[in-house]
Scaffold this active site. Structure first.
Site, PDB file in Angstrom:
ATOM      1  N   LYS A   1       1.405   3.018 -10.269  1.00  0.00           N
ATOM      2  CA  LYS A   1       2.244   2.126 -11.081  1.00  0.00           C
ATOM      3  C   LYS A   1       3.521   1.746 -10.340  1.00  0.00           C
ATOM      4  CE  LYS A   1       0.311   3.887 -15.411  1.00  0.00           C
ATOM      5  NZ  LYS A   1      -0.288   2.679 -15.979  1.00  0.00           N
TER       6      LYS A   1
ATOM      7  N   LYS B   1       3.349  -6.349 -24.724  1.00  0.00           N
ATOM      8  CA  LYS B   1       4.434  -6.129 -25.689  1.00  0.00           C
ATOM      9  C   LYS B   1       5.719  -6.795 -25.206  1.00  0.00           C
ATOM     10  CE  LYS B   1       2.179  -1.807 -26.773  1.00  0.00           C
ATOM     11  NZ  LYS B   1       2.057  -0.396 -26.360  1.00  0.00           N
TER      12      LYS B   1
ATOM     13  N   LYS C   1       6.534   3.262 -18.545  1.00  0.00           N
ATOM     14  CA  LYS C   1       5.090   3.541 -18.573  1.00  0.00           C
ATOM     15  C   LYS C   1       4.885   4.947 -18.019  1.00  0.00           C
ATOM     16  CE  LYS C   1       4.431  -0.130 -16.090  1.00  0.00           C
ATOM     17  NZ  LYS C   1       3.335  -0.857 -16.700  1.00  0.00           N
ATOM     18  N   ARG C   2       3.676   5.425 -18.093  1.00  0.00           N
ATOM     19  CA  ARG C   2       3.369   6.731 -17.519  1.00  0.00           C
ATOM     20  C   ARG C   2       3.736   6.738 -16.039  1.00  0.00           C
ATOM     21  NH1 ARG C   2      -1.627   8.448 -15.392  1.00  0.00           N
ATOM     22  NH2 ARG C   2      -2.536   6.478 -16.107  1.00  0.00           N
TER      23      ARG C   2
ATOM     24  N   HIS D   1     -11.635   2.594 -18.667  1.00  0.00           N
ATOM     25  CA  HIS D   1     -10.210   2.260 -18.631  1.00  0.00           C
ATOM     26  C   HIS D   1      -9.566   2.487 -17.276  1.00  0.00           C
ATOM     27  CE1 HIS D   1      -9.334   1.428 -22.907  1.00  0.00           C
ATOM     28  NE2 HIS D   1     -10.311   2.281 -23.156  1.00  0.00           N
TER      29      HIS D   1
ATOM     30  N   THR E   1      -0.952  -2.608 -21.442  1.00  0.00           N
ATOM     31  CA  THR E   1      -0.634  -3.187 -22.755  1.00  0.00           C
ATOM     32  C   THR E   1       0.868  -3.332 -22.924  1.00  0.00           C
ATOM     33  OG1 THR E   1      -0.785  -0.968 -23.721  1.00  0.00           O
ATOM     34  CG2 THR E   1      -2.713  -2.401 -23.938  1.00  0.00           C
TER      35      THR E   1
END
Length: 811
Positions: A552, A658, A546-547, A356, A654
């Site tokens: 990111k 969504k 998100k985290r 992952h 993911t």
């Protein structure tokens, strides 16, 4: 499916649970009592179905899937399970009949915070999809008492609070003490040789009991039911009453505390030895209990483990469950007496590995000394695996070859878990097309050249029943009205494509826009009630949740917001589409930089909120304690989805799926599953910016100089000065500017924010222009929804079933 319940039948079942379990009538019950009673009713239905499912699997001797993951971010389960079972409507009616508001009862349920982010949420989606597709499957993890922390923002900074979800979440769990397993830590191994056969004896060890607590999982429109098995940790040693009686209370309960700490909290901070030790104990605890349980049941049914690989597949979700490999070997060698080659053949035909991440720090490596002292027998077995693998590598590549060192399982006093997976697993898959290519040609390039057929791709997917139909009922109604009027798309997500026939239907597009508007208003009401923040619903809802991690690039988003603020202040006529920027993220407790970025977001939010010039034009809000239940309210209201990670760093994502399913448009890099989303919708229906993964690699290879971007861009110089000078709340962020420009002890701008800034800014300008044309925006939104079916978890699970697991599934 069983016959549905009536409202009256459901009410009687709920009342019976209130009486028997809580000694309450409906008039005496609290919301918590009512939630628990409803959960127990649903649990009973699922338990009955699960018994029937297990019997069919056993009689048919079907191959079973065992999905091992340190995280299962289940969120709330009552509404979800009731929906899947087809009893949601009578349950709502029964709750109302008994004098309660169904929405309030569903809200009373705590999130089962058994995960940290996308990895855990994916596991939850996959378990639901496996159940819906009638694949015999079990998920395995730890019954964390506290799970992921509750986030509180105090003076702009993240504070972590305990989240004891089990207070009410315990209603879902069925404890099976008769299936308790013993897990051994520490001690030493005494070898007893009979000729060439070794009979190792583990002595002086410490035992921990693994007690299974099963959470049934319902599939949609099927009686088939699977289980998430969560292992709780208990000590086999009772409290020492003599010590307790003498007043040495702490010593009396020490053994229990040492055992139970294993299941106390998700992911202890491992920046110190004690944290590393506890995390390794957690991993071995849950895989040892799991493997022992699976093998014990198999042996009871078949009388042998020689056909084990024919009846089971064990899927390792990231490197955390890797110790399942040597644990299987331990049982086959030490308890069954198999020869090494036979045992290894069984293991390597059973275990598959999903990677992952491409981040080196996430490919776990354990200090040899810790590993050897904590797991002495497992250490012996891993040494033998490593030795045999290294000989194989040397035969293939030659001695002294650098590839042998890179692929070694034990090297430089470390145990490398990813390399152990590569060695032992019969399949290795990435989770998006780009990610899988990076694994093959970069992260695991040497292994790919050695065994190319082992490497697969299964792009991630999400539970569209939950993340579209349940959380966005108005959109669900529109989809049904625009397709064949049925709920077929809930089983066959590709049928969403039929929605595209209405891409030029003005009435449908107007209705879609109104649905988004209604969802924004509902979300704004929720946030006002929760935090007192008044969101500007006339502005574009621009969302990044998100985290919190540097790759990111929440910081890139903030830099752009500061750019907008500065230009708006300098030029009152500066023209840009009014924005409400929404952030939600948790930072790992020990991740200093991530916490500083949260502090910065809140500094910006406070500055903007207190500046009258920003009214109705610019707004920033940090959504405290981001979690599944909050995401379920936010996704339908979101209009722009920020998926802006450095290309080549995000395995899949993911959240991007969504947002897409709920009609938000994506602004993003060609990273992870964004690449495949772009392929689905084309250039005209997504806002792509920035360097590609190959361009990132090339730029870093020739030498990336962040300082040059800073010096040559007046906007960046202005933004960095702004960060250095500080905010009205007294905070300045010179540490973050130094990290971007000069590195401050690490590579400068490691994730290339400055290199992508201009492209990102230009993409936002395109967003603003399109948003001013509602018809065009709504058409793009509709096309995204219509083409999102490929990102359903059902499709992902079918791919696993057909290309990796070799198990049949419901068509």
């Amino acid at each position: 499916m069983a016959d549905p319940f009536s409202k009256d039948q459901m009410a009687q079942l709920i009342l019976a649970k209130l009486r028997r379990n809580f000694g309450r009538t409906a008039e005496q019950a609290t919301k918590a009592h009512m939630f628990q009673a409803c959960a127990l009713v649903v649990r009973d239905i699922m338990s009955t179905n699960n018994i029937a499912s297990e019997k069919l699997v056993q009689l048919g001797q079907q191959r079973q899937v065992h999905y091992l993951s340190m995280e299962f971010l289940m969120g709330r389960s009552l509404e979800k399970n009731a929906f899947n079972l087809g009893v949601l409507q009578p349950m709502k009616e029964a709750i109302k009949f008994l004098g309660f508001d169904p929405g309030e009862i569903f809200e009373a349920e705590p999130d089962a915070g058994l995960g940290n982010g996308g990895l855990g949420r994916l596991a939850a989606c996959y378990l639901e999809a496996m159940t819906t597709l009638e694949i015999p499957a079990t998920g395995y993890s730890i019954c964390y008492e506290l799970g992921i922390f509750k986030q509180k923002i105090v003076d702009g900074q993240q504070v972590e609070l305990a989240d004891n979800w089990l207070d009410l979440g315990d209603a879902w769990l069925i404890t099976r003490t008769d299936e308790t397993e013993e897990v051994k830590f520490g001690g030493r191994i005494i070898d007893h040789w009979e000729g060439n056969i070794n009979h190792p004896e583990h002595v002086e060890y410490t035992s921990v009991l693994a007690v299974p607590r099963d959470m049934p999982v319902a599939g949609y429109n099927t009686d088939h039911t699977n289980v998430l098995r969560l292992w709780d940790a208990k000590s086999p040693t009772p409290v020492d009453m003599s010590l307790y009686s003498s007043g040495d209370y702490l010593k009396a309960v020490e053994q229990q505390a040492m055992a139970e700490v294993i299941a106390k909290v998700l992911y202890p901070d491992d920046n110190h030895y004690e944290g590393k030790s506890l995390r390794l104990r957690q991993q071995y605890f849950f895989v040892s209990a799991t493997v022992q349980s699976i093998m014990r049941k198999h042996r009871a049914q078949y009388g042998t483990l020689r056909n084990f690989h024919e009846k089971h597949v064990i899927q390792i979700n990231d490197t955390h469950p890797t110790l399942a490999i040597p644990e299987m070997m331990r049982i086959l060698l030490d308890e069954e007496g198999y020869e090494w080659d036979e045992a290894w053949s069984i293991v390597t035909k059973t275990v598959a590995y999903t990677n992952h991440t491409v981040l080196a720090e996430a490919l776990e490596r354990w200090p040899q000394q810790l590993f050897e002292s904590l797991l002495p027998r497992i250490w012996n077995i891993v040494c033998e695996i490593a030795h045999r693998y290294q000989l194989e590598l040397e035969r293939h590549f030659g001695q002294g070859d650098g590839r042998v060192a890179r692929m070694a399982i034990i090297w430089d006093n470390e145990v490398r878990m990813a390399n152990l997976c590569i060695c032992a697993c019969y399949a290795v898959n990435g989770v998006s097309a780009l990610h899988s290519e990076i694994l093959k040609h970069d992260v695991f390039a040497d292994a790919y050249r050695l065994e190319p057929s082992k490497f697969k791709n299964v792009t991630n997917g999400i539970d569209h029943r939950r993340w579209l139909s349940e959380i966005n009922p108005e959109l669900d109604k529109l989809i049904r009205d625009c397709t064949d009027g049925s709920d077929d798309y809930l089983i066959h997500a590709y049928k969403l494509k039929e929605l595209e026939k209405h891409a030029d239907d003005a009435a449908v597009l107007e209705r879609l826009g109104q649905i988004k508007r209604d969802n924004k208003l509902r979300f704004a009401d929720y946030i006002k009630a929760e935090s007192g923040i008044l969101l500007n619903t006339d502005a574009l809802f621009d969302v990044q949740v998100k985290r919190l991690h540097e790759y990111k690039r929440q910081l890139l988003n903030v830099l752009h917001i500061i750019y907008l603020y500065q230009h708006m202040k300098e030029d009152p006529h500066f023209d840009f589409q009014p924005r409400t920027f929404l952030f939600g993220a948790k930072a790992a407790p020990g991740y200093y930089v991530a916490k500083r970025i949260i502090r910065l977001i809140n500094s910006v939010a406070n500055m903007v909120a207190n500046d009258p010039a920003c009214k109705d034009r610019l707004q920033v809000a940090f959504l405290e304690n981001y979690r599944v239940s909050l995401a379920e309210k936010l996704m339908p209201a979101s209009e722009l989805s920020e998926q802006i990670s450095t290309a080549g760093k995000e395995a899949s994502g993911t959240g991007n799926m969504k947002f897409m399913m709920n009609g938000a448009l994506t602004i993003g890099t060609l990273d992870g599953a964004n690449v495949e989303m772009h392929e689905q919708v084309g250039d005209d229906n997504i806002f792509i910016f920035g360097l590609t993964a190959q361009e990132v690699s090339d730029l870093k290879a020739k030498g990336y100089h962040a300082y040059d971007y800073y010096m040559n861009n007046p906007d960046l110089k202005w933004i960095m000065k702004f960060l250095n000078d500080g905010f009205p709340d007294g905070e300045s962020y010179g540490d973050l500017t130094r990290r971007l420009i000069s590195g401050d002890g690490c590579p400068a701008d490691e994730y290339l924010l400055l290199a992508d800034f201009e492209s990102y800014k230009a993409a936002h300008e395109r967003v603003g222009k399109v948003y001013r044309d509602p018809k065009r925006w709504n058409k793009m939104s509709l096309i995204n929804i219509a083409r999102s079916g490929i990102f359903a978890a059902d499709r992902s699970i079918c791919d696993y079933a057909e290309t990796i697991w070799d198990v049949p599934h419901r068509a």
